[in-house]
Enzyme design. Structure first.
Site, PDB file in Angstrom:
ATOM      1  CG  HIS A 179      -1.718   1.116   1.311  1.00 59.73           C
ATOM      2  ND1 HIS A 179      -2.792   1.506   0.300  1.00 59.73           N
ATOM      3  CD2 HIS A 179      -1.908   2.419   2.200  1.00 59.73           C
ATOM      4  CE1 HIS A 179      -3.326   2.478   0.606  1.00 59.73           C
ATOM      5  NE2 HIS A 179      -3.076   3.170   1.612  1.00 59.73           N
ATOM      6  CG  ASP A 181      -0.745   6.062   2.127  1.00 62.01           C
ATOM      7  OD1 ASP A 181      -1.955   5.892   2.039  1.00 62.01           O
ATOM      8  OD2 ASP A 181      -0.388   5.575   3.285  1.00 62.01           O
ATOM      9  CG  ASP A 293      -5.421   3.266   4.415  1.00 64.96           C
ATOM     10  OD1 ASP A 293      -5.650   3.069   5.392  1.00 64.96           O
ATOM     11  OD2 ASP A 293      -4.400   3.979   4.422  1.00 64.96           O
ATOM     12  CG  ASP A 430       0.723   1.416   5.205  1.00 63.81           C
ATOM     13  OD1 ASP A 430      -0.238   0.733   4.677  1.00 63.81           O
ATOM     14  OD2 ASP A 430       0.648   2.446   6.032  1.00 63.81           O
ATOM     15  CG  HIS A 573      -6.740   6.923   1.460  1.00 63.93           C
ATOM     16  ND1 HIS A 573      -6.356   6.228   0.357  1.00 63.93           N
ATOM     17  CD2 HIS A 573      -5.650   6.623   2.395  1.00 63.93           C
ATOM     18  CE1 HIS A 573      -5.143   5.476   0.483  1.00 63.93           C
ATOM     19  NE2 HIS A 573      -4.760   5.815   1.859  1.00 63.93           N
TER      20      HIS A 573
END
Length: 1106
Positions: A179, A181, A293, A430, A573
């Site tokens: 994941h 971000d 998420d 993450d 997000h």
């Protein structure tokens, strides 16, 4: 001549719109490094802030010059270039106010023509299928207790029989993922440099080492950046991984977007940008959505994925009590259906992850202590370990049997929560797999476990690495009952807000956190959409007349692409949510500035101070009468159309504080749908725009106001209720506070109490306090009580009247527009909020009315659909707040009160008759969700609303999960979010004869919204192709409201648009129905002659205009 004039206006408009769209992301970006919560320590941060502030200051000076250009008209007189349509010559500025105003658009009909069949949709009763689950019913059913479930703290004990898989083995798909971000604790570029590029490089190397290995990837923002930096050999290797099914793109959007604050325009735009990039570069079409998420989940996203051609989706962050209930009922896998869908056309297969998190300890089964032992990155000697203090062990011949039994026990227990014998186990977290060592640790140890499981038939298990689509394919195969055409999985309708991950920790704070940026996001959306549509129309006209060299199409395409991607990045997000580090938020601003500097300099360097016309663009698909405001430096101004007709105008003061001001001009513009209007501004010796009149009040007196040019009155008796009115509404306000108390509708004579109030929320005294994510108040709100009496200013004029109250923390304005159109139907509310000196405070605006709404209210989801809500006493206060993207309303059998909003905020109705919105939050501590800081970078933040009071013509029956806005509410929201855009014509263009532009033959039907007309890049990516994506949305609306005097200039047509009659001059050379993001060509669909949309449907067409 006409063509060249239109091109000139187009050129001016497209540049200005793109300029403004990016500038507005920085215009108010008052990054005050002196307010940083890390005052003492971070020299790098302060240095970057200083650099950015200098750049912003330079842009401010450029914009100031541009405003002076617009304003510098005191010594000029317009020399009209065109003859007036009715044959008369140009009107002398001194005589302008004497003659009647000529209406450029048709007058609104007294009764809005609505096809009776168009009213049937909203009157249809909701029918839940026999195997259906409605989330509203689930919330009624649940007790929301929080019993200790044992090893699965938020669940229950799971048992099974050893022989359950004897007849059908358990299928296990372990899905490796990482994941990433696009900004959170680090900036996008820092994450890419430090981690993401290494993860993607490792994917290529490590998947090729063993064909049994699989991986999924979601964020195209990162993938595209990496792709641009690798050679063709590596690109070919990546393509081969896609072809072999080892690597899968999930969702395929630019980011994994927030689903609470994002508007559906932006959700579509970032998804389309990602899918179009994939089509051009790698030829991949995503099949499955992956959203581990986002902080709660919206059915709007499910619908958009379905319309894009995806078949499956996965969600994770759902209230722990809802997860527990779904697990107990074995409904964690379901077909997610839209509330309004009576059949199954919107169904998409959805998997809800059952446990606390998407990390490895919470995904293999119910016991995180055991699952953590199978996260081989946590082997002893590494940088991360297991919090349960039992580390993983490398898999050897000596321990493989015992480790398989431990892991298989978890797999079996997890499978007991589902209806099939297929189980999915994510393997990631993450930014995982950044190092080759982790790849070896995870894949080699798991392969040994799989080999042992698969070579021992007595275990009745088949385990393997898989992509998420591998899993869904097996699930579909397993879930079809023999002899039945339909799947045995349930149907679920509703949304998954508001999310709580434990205890009373509800994630309703981020619905409002950093509202400054939520407001700017919506402004950018509006300007980007306007630029997209103008650009596509310009290209079509240029291609039609063979003037390809007259327009910088490639450069403008590049600028639009950059703006799309900046907007897309902000839907992440941890971006629009307001949950990133301060430096990450600064990076978003700097990113926009890199585009802005070039644009501003390119457009403004050549401008002089010659007088000029003003081009007004209408970005909506409705012919429109609205008010346009520009700054001027003299009150002696007149406004005429491009044919010399006078225009209603008002000169008002722009108040720098409560009692000092400069000058602005507001005039009533009439602009055709998607069209450009042209207005001339000049000095008027007499008979120009009317000047507003002012009354000032303050309890206790002590006021001194000295304004040239304006009539100012300071009455001694300040006890009489204050009042303003327009042709539709009259409101009364308190003479003490200036806040609204009563609203009167002139059409039917009804009068309602609607009191505006402000209130403070504090944060709890418990260890866990409110932060960027969480709202943990210290009880009910306390009424706002200013330390000193506010200054109240009443403005009365021919174009608008308003009442403004200046409190210590809020400047609050109630405005009524004196127009017959849509914008005269509502009260405009503007709040300028400043809580920068507060400590752990959140400020709310509350509307307290006599509407008997009981415990029911309604909020929209993503500006796309309405979700009924119920305020529940069994839940804590913070659980009853929900996201409000574009509107919220309360109603009783006879009345509906709607609050339309120009920015996403958290809203609630805690008491019957009340609506409440949190406008800003200042929080001094982290809320222990990983951010590591409070919210202390507050700005002076504007929040804009419109308040609409409507009479209802039906009686509420049984509460239903279906509700729809009125047509007036829909269009009012459209106008609020897409105001007219005014642009100064450049000196070069001023020397030409310009004319207005009317691209559409007439307004679109009232219930059909043109979401976008977006150019499609050529295959080589170097510029635009000759095609565009036409995206249309037919809105569901409720007919149970008056259709008299709405101000609407449209009708409804049962969702039909005749394509030959859509444009005034352009024609469709081709029109092909496609999936939402152009990935698939749809079968059947509309003919070339007619587009037909069902209520609530969003459809995309690949079009070529000539």
């Amino acid at each position: 001549m006409k063509l060249s004039r239109q091109f000139t206006v187009f050129g001016s408009a497209i540049f200005c719109v793109v300029i403004f769209s990016l500038y507005l992301m920085l215009d108010h970006l008052q990054l005050d490094h002196t307010k940083s919560p890390n005052n003492g320590g971070d020299k790098l941060q302060n240095g970057q802030l200083s650099i950015l502030q200098d750049k912003i200051d330079r842009l401010e000076r450029l914009l100031s010059e541009n405003n002076e250009i617009i304003a510098n008209i005191r010594d000029s007189v317009i020399n009209l270039k065109e003859s007036v349509k009715d044959g008369r010559g140009g009107l002398d500025g001194g005589n302008m106010s004497q003659g009647p105003y000529l209406e450029l658009l048709a007058s609104p009909p007294l009764v809005l023509p609505i096809d009776s069949q168009d009213c049937q949709f909203a009157t249809r009763e909701f029918s839940k299928p026999a195997d259906g689950v409605q989330l509203l019913d689930v919330y009624d059913l649940l007790t929301f207790d929080n019993h200790d479930g044992g090893v699965w703290k938020q669940g229950f004990d799971i048992t099974y029989q050893d022989n359950e898989w004897d007849s059908e083995p358990l299928q296990v798909f372990v899905v490796p993922h990482s994941h990433n971000d696009p900004g959170w604790l680090k900036t996008f570029d820092d994450y890419y440099r430090d981690q993401t590029q290494h993860i993607l490089n490792n994917i290529v190397v490590k998947l090729h080492e063993d064909s049994r290995r699989k991986m999924i990837w979601s964020e195209i923002s990162y993938f595209s950046k990496w792709w641009d930096n690798i050679d063709n050999q590596k690109r070919d290797a990546v393509k081969s991984l896609f072809e072999q099914g080892q690597l899968e793109i999930t969702t395929g959007g630019w980011v994994m977007p927030d689903e609470a604050n994002s508007h559906y325009f932006a959700l579509i735009d970032q998804l389309l940008e990602g899918h179009q990039w994939l089509e051009r570069n790698v030829g991949v079409k995503p099949q499955t959505g992956w959203a581990v998420d986002p902080f709660g989940h919206s059915p709007t996203q499910a619908y958009l994925l379905k319309q894009a051609g995806l078949a499956n989706m996965l969600i994770q962050r759902v209230h722990y009590s809802v997860k527990k209930h779904f697990a107990s009922q074995k409904t964690l896998e379901f077909f997610w259906r839209q509330n309004w869908d009576p059949a199954s056309s919107t169904d998409i297969l959805c998997h809800m992850m059952p446990f606390y998190s998407y990390d490895i300890p919470h995904t293999c089964g119910p016991d995180p202590k055991i699952c953590c032992q199978f996260d081989f990155k946590r082997l002893p000697g590494g940088r991360v370990s297991c919090p349960w203090r039992v580390p993983p062990q490398p898999i050897t011949d000596g321990n493989v049997q015992q480790r398989v039994q431990m892991l298989l026990d978890q797999y079996r227990k997890k499978s007991k929560l589902f209806r099939t014998k297929v189980v999915m186990v994510p393997l990631g977290d993450d930014f995982r797999y950044a190092e080759a060592l982790e790849w070896d640790q995870q894949f080699q140890n798991y392969q040994k476990l799989f080999d042992y499981m698969n070579s021992h038939p007595e275990l009745h298990v088949k385990a393997q690495f898989g992509t998420i689509t591998d899993y869904f394919n097996a699930l579909r195969k397993s879930s079809i009952d023999p002899g039945h055409a339909s799947a045995s999985l349930p149907v679920v309708s509703g949304d998954f807000f508001t999310y709580a991950d434990r205890d009373d920790h509800y994630w309703s704070g981020y619905f409002t956190s950093r509202p400054f940026y939520k407001h700017l996001d919506r402004v950018l959306e509006s300007h980007l959409r306007a630029a997209e549509i103008l650009y596509s129309l310009t290209l079509a006209n240029i291609q039609r007349f063979g003037k390809l060299n007259d327009f910088p199409a490639v450069e403008n395409n590049r600028l639009l692409t950059e703006a799309r991607r900046n907007l897309g990045l902000f839907q992440h997000h941890d971006a629009i949510t307001g949950t990133g580090k301060d430096m990450v938020v600064i990076d978003y601003g700097t990113r926009c500035h890199s585009d802005m500097d070039t644009l501003i300099n390119h457009e403004l360097k050549g401008l002089s101070f010659s007088p000029r016309s003003v081009v007004v663009y209408n970005p909506t698909e409705q012919d429109r009468t609205s008010v346009v405001t520009v700054y001027v430096n003299t009150p002696h101004v007149c406004v005429i159309t491009d044919h010399g007709h006078p225009v209603p105008a008002q000169v008002s003061a722009v108040w720098d504080d409560s009692t000092t001001a400069s000058t602005e001009l507001s005039f009533v513009a009439q602009v055709p749908a998607l069209g450009l209007g042209l207005y001339q501004l000049s000095t008027a010796v007499s008979g120009g725009a009317e000047t507003a009149e002012y009354v000032f009040l303050r309890q206790g007196g002590g006021l001194s106001v000295n304004m040239k040019h304006f009539t100012v009155n300071i009455p001694q008796d300040a006890s009489t209720p204050l009042s303003i009115h327009n042709p539709h509404i009259q409101i009364w306000s308190s003479p003490t506070t200036g806040l609204m108390e009563v609203s009167h509708l002139k059409e039917n004579g009804s009068e309602h109490q609607i009191k505006v109030e402000f209130a403070w929320y504090g944060t709890t005294s418990n260890r866990d306090k409110s932060g960027a994510y969480l709202f943990l108040p210290d009880g009910e709100a306390k009424m706002y009580s200013p330390a000193r009496s506010p200054v109240i200013r009443i403005t009365k004029g021919s174009v608008f009247s308003e009442i403004t109250t200046t409190f210590d923390h809020v400047t609050h304005t109630l405005r009524l527009y004196n127009v017959q159109g849509v914008e005269g139907q509502a009260v405009e509310i503007c709040n300028l909020v400043d809580i920068r000196r507060e400590f752990n405070h959140e400020i709310a605006m509350r509307l307290a009315s006599d509407v008997d709404s009981k415990d029911r209210f309604f909020t929209d989801l993503n500006g796309f659909q309405i979700q009924p809500r119920r305020t529940m006493a069994k839940l804590p206060l913070q659980a009853n707040f929900y996201p409000m993207t574009s509107m919220a309303y309360i109603q009783d059998p006879g009345t509906r009160l709607t609050l339309l909003t120009a920015q996403s905020l958290g809203s609630a109705s805690l008491v019957s008759g009340q609506l409440e919105v949190i406008m800003d939050r200042r929080l001094n501590q982290d809320d222990n969700r990983g951010l590591g800081q409070g919210v202390l970078d507050n700005k002076v933040t504007p929040s804009t609303f419109r308040l609409l009071l409507e009479k209802r013509a039906k009686t509420d029956g049984k509460p239903s999960p279906l509700s729809y806005p009125s047509l007036l509410s829909h269009v009012s929201s459209l106008y609020l979010n897409h105001p007219l855009i005014s642009m100064a014509v450049s000196t070069e263009a001023q020397s030409l004869s310009l004319s207005a532009f009317t691209p559409l033959a007439s307004s679109l039907p009232c219930d059909i919204h043109l979401v976008n007309l977006r150019s499609i890049q050529s295959k080589d990516g170097g510029g635009p192709s000759d095609e565009a994506a036409l995206i249309l949305h037919r809105k569901g609306f409720d007919c149970a409201f008056s259709n008299r005097n709405t101000g609407l200039l449209c009708a409804t047509t049962q969702g039909k648009i005749h394509t030959e009659k859509l444009f005034s001059e352009l024609r469709f050379q081709s029109i092909i129905p496609v999936s939402l993001t152009l990935m698939h060509t749809t079968e059947g669909g509309s003919s070339k002659e007619e587009i037909r949309l069902k209520p609530m449907e969003i459809s995309t067409y690949r079009v070529q205009l000539t």
